[in-house]
Write an enzyme that holds these catalytic residues in place. Structure first.
Site, mmCIF file in Angstrom:
data_model
loop_
_atom_site.group_PDB
_atom_site.id
_atom_site.type_symbol
_atom_site.label_atom_id
_atom_site.label_comp_id
_atom_site.label_asym_id
_atom_site.label_seq_id
_atom_site.Cartn_x
_atom_site.Cartn_y
_atom_site.Cartn_z
ATOM 1 N N ASP A 1 0.806 -1.045 -0.096
ATOM 2 C CA ASP A 1 -0.220 -0.095 -0.206
ATOM 3 C C ASP A 1 0.804 1.322 -0.008
ATOM 4 O OD1 ASP A 1 -2.277 1.962 0.842
ATOM 5 O OD2 ASP A 1 -1.183 1.758 2.589
ATOM 6 N N ASP B 1 -0.156 5.137 0.852
ATOM 7 C CA ASP B 1 -0.515 6.260 1.839
ATOM 8 C C ASP B 1 -0.428 5.398 3.283
ATOM 9 O OD1 ASP B 1 -2.196 7.593 -0.626
ATOM 10 O OD2 ASP B 1 -0.582 8.552 0.077
ATOM 11 N N GLU C 1 -14.138 10.749 -3.735
ATOM 12 C CA GLU C 1 -14.957 10.010 -2.940
ATOM 13 C C GLU C 1 -15.146 10.953 -1.604
ATOM 14 O OE1 GLU C 1 -13.503 7.393 -5.923
ATOM 15 O OE2 GLU C 1 -12.643 8.617 -4.686
#
Ligand code: XBP
Ligand code: MG
Length: 253
Positions: A10, A12, A56
């Site tokens: 991943d 962040d 989002e």
């Protein structure tokens, strides 16, 4: 035979602690530039991180925290433009060197490369943000270290959906049981678990109280030989920092 063929990271919160002083600051600069009274404090941003994806997240902010703000008919386009501006601010921030890699990340990537492991990225963030982070911390060649950089809108559903991990596994043509995932958040762990990946979690300020049930190991960071990690859950089998030895000793979940 090495137990794991590839490590999937991943971005962040995992490769670097990018949210509080990176993404959040970039969002606020874009809002200010657009003349909006939207200002995401450290505390509010922690709540907004429940939703992955910057576009989002802006919509979530309006729906949950700014019902007072009159939404224009072309809100989708407005959010897209704001997000473009935010990405520009974020990549400029990265270019200043403001966001370093977390402890142990550069060391583990280098060890894994030398040992012939496949490397991949599976992130919700925008691809430009990934290449900027890699370039400004590891140098431009580092982008080529990764067999696949699966990022952002390349998949229909963002984390906690497993789509981005399925995409990365497909591109590497590897089954989940031969890959180890590294995450920082509950959304990220759920995504990796739904893709049937054994997962190591390194927490950060925003995620330290998340539910990491099912993670093989939960650490405060990957650590360094002279900077031992703190183990929050799981069995590090006598190691004091995360290296390939520990990697191979981890049980498949
Ligand atoms: C973290 C995210 C991203 C970033 C903001 O992704 O959810 O949305 O917060 O980046 P991950 P964008 O932990 O999966 O790396 O504004 O480009 O979405
Ligand atoms: Mg993350």
């Amino acid at each position: 035979m090495a137990k794991w063929q590839a490590l999937i990271f991943d971005v962040d919160g995992t490769l670097a602690d990018t949210e509080r002083d990176g993404h959040r600051v970039a969002f606020n600069r874009a809002f200010q530039e657009a003349g909006l009274d939207w200002d995401w404090s450290v505390e509010l941003y922690g709540k907004l991180l429940a939703v992955t994806g910057g576009k989002e997240r802006m919509r979530y902010y309006l729906d949950q925290f700014r019902r007072d703000w009159p939404q224009p008919a072309d809100l989708t386009e407005m959010i897209a433009q704001l997000h473009k501006a935010k990405t520009k601010h974020y990549t400029e921030l990265l270019a200043t060197g403001a966001i370093p890699l977390r402890p142990g990340v550069q060391r583990l990537l280098s060890e894994a490369r030398t040992a012939g492991y496949g490397l991949a990225i599976a992130t919700t963030t925008t691809p430009a943000n990934v290449t900027a982070l890699l370039e400004h911390t590891l140098g431009p060649d580092s982008i080529g270290w990764f067999e696949v950089i699966a990022a952002g809108d390349i998949v229909p559903a963002k984390k906690p959906a497993p789509d981005i991990y399925h995409y990365a596994l497909g591109e590497m043509n590897l089954p989940p049981e031969e890959c180890l995932a590294f995450e920082d958040s509950e959304n990220g762990l759920i995504s990796a678990q739904k893709a049937r990946l054994t997962t190591v979690v390194t927490v950060n300020g925003y995620t330290q109280n998340h539910d990491f049930s099912g993670a093989t190991l939960v650490l405060d960071c990957l650590g360094e030989p002279e900077q031992p990690f703190q183990v929050l859950a799981g069995n590090p089998q006598g190691r004091t920092y995360f290296n390939l030895d520990l990697c191979q000793a981890l049980p498949r979940s």
